[in-house]
Design a protein around this motif. Structure first.
Motif, PDB file in Angstrom:
ATOM      1  N   THR A 194       0.739  -1.152   0.012  1.00 17.68           N
ATOM      2  CA  THR A 194      -0.136  -0.046  -0.096  1.00 17.68           C
ATOM      3  C   THR A 194       1.114   1.102  -0.013  1.00 17.68           C
ATOM      4  N   ARG A 195       0.373   2.166  -0.824  1.00 19.73           N
ATOM      5  CA  ARG A 195       1.034   3.299  -0.802  1.00 19.73           C
ATOM      6  C   ARG A 195      -0.022   4.577  -1.011  1.00 19.73           C
ATOM      7  N   GLU A 196       0.645   5.819  -0.898  1.00 23.48           N
ATOM      8  CA  GLU A 196      -0.367   7.024  -1.183  1.00 23.48           C
ATOM      9  C   GLU A 196      -0.493   7.213  -2.702  1.00 23.48           C
ATOM     10  N   ALA A 197      -1.869   7.304  -2.952  1.00 22.74           N
ATOM     11  CA  ALA A 197      -1.961   7.477  -4.522  1.00 22.74           C
ATOM     12  C   ALA A 197      -1.402   8.719  -5.163  1.00 22.74           C
ATOM     13  N   ARG A 198      -0.931   8.631  -6.265  1.00 16.61           N
ATOM     14  CA  ARG A 198      -0.416   9.449  -7.149  1.00 16.61           C
ATOM     15  C   ARG A 198      -1.062  10.025  -8.157  1.00 16.61           C
ATOM     16  N   LEU A 199      -1.063  11.292  -8.805  1.00 13.56           N
ATOM     17  CA  LEU A 199      -1.823  11.831  -9.790  1.00 13.56           C
ATOM     18  C   LEU A 199      -1.928  10.656 -11.102  1.00 13.56           C
ATOM     19  N   GLU A 200      -0.815  10.246 -11.280  1.00 14.76           N
ATOM     20  CA  GLU A 200      -0.715   9.315 -12.529  1.00 14.76           C
ATOM     21  C   GLU A 200      -1.518   8.014 -11.908  1.00 14.76           C
ATOM     22  N   GLU A 239      -6.909  17.595  -2.303  1.00 22.21           N
ATOM     23  CA  GLU A 239      -7.440  18.648  -1.712  1.00 22.21           C
ATOM     24  C   GLU A 239      -8.424  18.643  -0.732  1.00 22.21           C
ATOM     25  N   ARG A 240      -9.107  17.772  -0.912  1.00 21.06           N
ATOM     26  CA  ARG A 240     -10.383  17.374   0.120  1.00 21.06           C
ATOM     27  C   ARG A 240      -9.844  16.367   1.407  1.00 21.06           C
ATOM     28  N   GLY A 241      -8.783  15.453   0.926  1.00 20.72           N
ATOM     29  CA  GLY A 241      -8.436  14.496   2.044  1.00 20.72           C
ATOM     30  C   GLY A 241      -7.026  13.690   1.321  1.00 20.72           C
ATOM     31  N   LYS A 242      -7.221  12.472   1.202  1.00 16.07           N
ATOM     32  CA  LYS A 242      -6.068  11.456   0.600  1.00 16.07           C
ATOM     33  C   LYS A 242      -6.718  10.370   0.072  1.00 16.07           C
ATOM     34  N   GLY A 243      -5.658   9.912  -0.792  1.00 15.11           N
ATOM     35  CA  GLY A 243      -5.984   8.412  -1.261  1.00 15.11           C
ATOM     36  C   GLY A 243      -4.553   7.561  -1.130  1.00 15.11           C
ATOM     37  N   TRP A 244      -5.109   6.019  -1.113  1.00 14.10           N
ATOM     38  CA  TRP A 244      -4.088   5.166  -1.375  1.00 14.10           C
ATOM     39  C   TRP A 244      -4.286   4.162  -2.409  1.00 14.10           C
ATOM     40  N   VAL A 245      -3.532   3.518  -2.899  1.00 19.34           N
ATOM     41  CA  VAL A 245      -3.547   2.247  -3.570  1.00 19.34           C
ATOM     42  C   VAL A 245      -2.865   1.202  -2.948  1.00 19.34           C
ATOM     43  N   GLY A 246      -3.444  -0.218  -3.378  1.00 17.06           N
ATOM     44  CA  GLY A 246      -2.793  -1.382  -3.164  1.00 17.06           C
ATOM     45  C   GLY A 246      -2.445  -2.032  -4.353  1.00 17.06           C
ATOM     46  N   GLU A 247      -1.114  -2.290  -4.262  1.00 14.83           N
ATOM     47  CA  GLU A 247      -0.463  -2.882  -5.564  1.00 14.83           C
ATOM     48  C   GLU A 247      -0.150  -4.557  -5.326  1.00 14.83           C
ATOM     49  N   ALA A 248      -0.548  -5.362  -6.172  1.00  8.22           N
ATOM     50  CA  ALA A 248      -0.468  -6.701  -6.031  1.00  8.22           C
ATOM     51  C   ALA A 248       0.145  -7.132  -7.410  1.00  8.22           C
ATOM     52  N   GLU A 249       0.973  -7.959  -7.599  1.00  2.13           N
ATOM     53  CA  GLU A 249       1.404  -8.668  -8.937  1.00  2.13           C
ATOM     54  C   GLU A 249       1.837  -7.410  -9.916  1.00  2.13           C
ATOM     55  N   GLY A 267      -6.500  -1.898  -5.857  1.00  2.77           N
ATOM     56  CA  GLY A 267      -7.491  -1.357  -5.100  1.00  2.77           C
ATOM     57  C   GLY A 267      -7.177   0.026  -4.874  1.00  2.77           C
ATOM     58  N   PHE A 268      -8.170   0.623  -4.368  1.00  5.72           N
ATOM     59  CA  PHE A 268      -7.762   2.213  -3.816  1.00  5.72           C
ATOM     60  C   PHE A 268      -8.718   2.457  -2.785  1.00  5.72           C
ATOM     61  N   SER A 269      -8.379   3.462  -1.951  1.00  3.21           N
ATOM     62  CA  SER A 269      -9.300   4.104  -0.910  1.00  3.21           C
ATOM     63  C   SER A 269      -9.000   5.629  -0.882  1.00  3.21           C
ATOM     64  N   ILE A 270      -9.917   6.365  -0.822  1.00  8.17           N
ATOM     65  CA  ILE A 270      -9.925   7.734  -0.675  1.00  8.17           C
ATOM     66  C   ILE A 270     -10.873   8.347   0.430  1.00  8.17           C
ATOM     67  N   VAL A 271     -10.316   9.079   1.214  1.00  8.15           N
ATOM     68  CA  VAL A 271     -11.066   9.763   2.542  1.00  8.15           C
ATOM     69  C   VAL A 271     -11.286  11.058   2.279  1.00  8.15           C
ATOM     70  N   ASP A 272     -12.404  11.520   2.679  1.00  8.08           N
ATOM     71  CA  ASP A 272     -12.652  13.008   2.491  1.00  8.08           C
ATOM     72  C   ASP A 272     -12.692  13.678   3.734  1.00  8.08           C
ATOM     73  N   LEU A 273     -11.817  14.533   4.224  1.00  8.15           N
ATOM     74  CA  LEU A 273     -11.663  15.185   5.554  1.00  8.15           C
ATOM     75  C   LEU A 273     -12.836  16.163   5.538  1.00  8.15           C
ATOM     76  N   LEU A 289      -6.274  -1.595   2.687  1.00  2.73           N
ATOM     77  CA  LEU A 289      -6.425  -0.047   2.217  1.00  2.73           C
ATOM     78  C   LEU A 289      -7.462   0.671   3.096  1.00  2.73           C
ATOM     79  N   HIS A 290      -8.387  -0.209   3.900  1.00  2.64           N
ATOM     80  CA  HIS A 290      -9.391   0.479   5.015  1.00  2.64           C
ATOM     81  C   HIS A 290      -8.591   0.705   6.104  1.00  2.64           C
ATOM     82  N   ASP A 291      -7.608  -0.149   6.642  1.00  5.52           N
ATOM     83  CA  ASP A 291      -6.912   0.083   7.709  1.00  5.52           C
ATOM     84  C   ASP A 291      -6.221   1.369   7.703  1.00  5.52           C
ATOM     85  N   ILE A 292      -5.159   1.251   6.617  1.00  7.37           N
ATOM     86  CA  ILE A 292      -4.210   2.660   6.336  1.00  7.37           C
ATOM     87  C   ILE A 292      -4.942   3.939   6.349  1.00  7.37           C
ATOM     88  N   MET A 293      -6.041   3.884   5.689  1.00  9.39           N
ATOM     89  CA  MET A 293      -7.179   4.977   5.532  1.00  9.39           C
ATOM     90  C   MET A 293      -7.640   5.352   6.897  1.00  9.39           C
TER      91      MET A 293
END
Length: 149
Positions: free
Chosen positions: A5-11, A45-55, A60-66, A89-93
């Motif tokens: 899992t890592r923070e999501a990037r624009l790309e 701008e409103r929160g933060k996102g993460w992606v989960g990488e496998a293979e 998958g991804f998660s995004i939370v809105d503060l 993704l749920h837990d890191i978020m």
């Protein structure tokens, strides 16, 4: 399977959109309803996102809105369901969210779905209805902090 899992990037947004439109439950009636700009706004701008990488790919991804104090998105590609991608993704978020604020967080999901079961098992409490017949769930700081890991 190793999941990173890592923070999501624009790309990551194009692959996030692929995953959002590949899910079999909680589908969008119109894929154009969630734009790349929406993703960018909620992730940076409103929160933060993460992606989960496998293979070597985003699974998958998660995004939370503060601002609205809610889970804006948590989705896993169907090819990676039941492989703990969603759990990570749920837990890191939620860990990050509750580091920012002790305010309750909420989400809405369709009834009688795997997502509903997942959230109930994760300690979310049903508090009502949201939108068009979605179940509204809430997580408090104390419930998250005191959960059994």
């Amino acid at each position: 399977m190793n999941i990173i899992t890592r923070e999501a990037r624009l790309e990551d947004i194009p692959q996030i959109q692929v995953i959002r439109n590949a899910v079999k439950e909680n589908t969008l009636s119109d894929p154009g309803l969630v734009t790349d700009r929406d993703c960018e706004l909620f992730m940076f701008e409103r929160g933060k996102g993460w992606v989960g990488e496998a293979e070597g790919q985003i699974a998958g991804f998660s995004i939370v809105d503060l601002q609205e104090k809610n889970v804006w998105a948590l989705f896993v590609h169907p090819d990676f369901e039941n492989k703990r991608v969603g759990r990570k993704l749920h837990d890191i978020m939620l860990d990050w969210y509750f580091e920012q604020t002790k305010e309750h967080i909420w989400l809405g999901t369709s009834p009688q779905t795997r997502a509903e079961t997942f959230y109930r098992k994760s300690g979310w409490k049903e508090i009502g209805v949201h939108g068009k017949n979605e179940i509204k769930f809430e997580m408090t700081y104390d419930n998250w902090k005191d959960r059994i890991v």
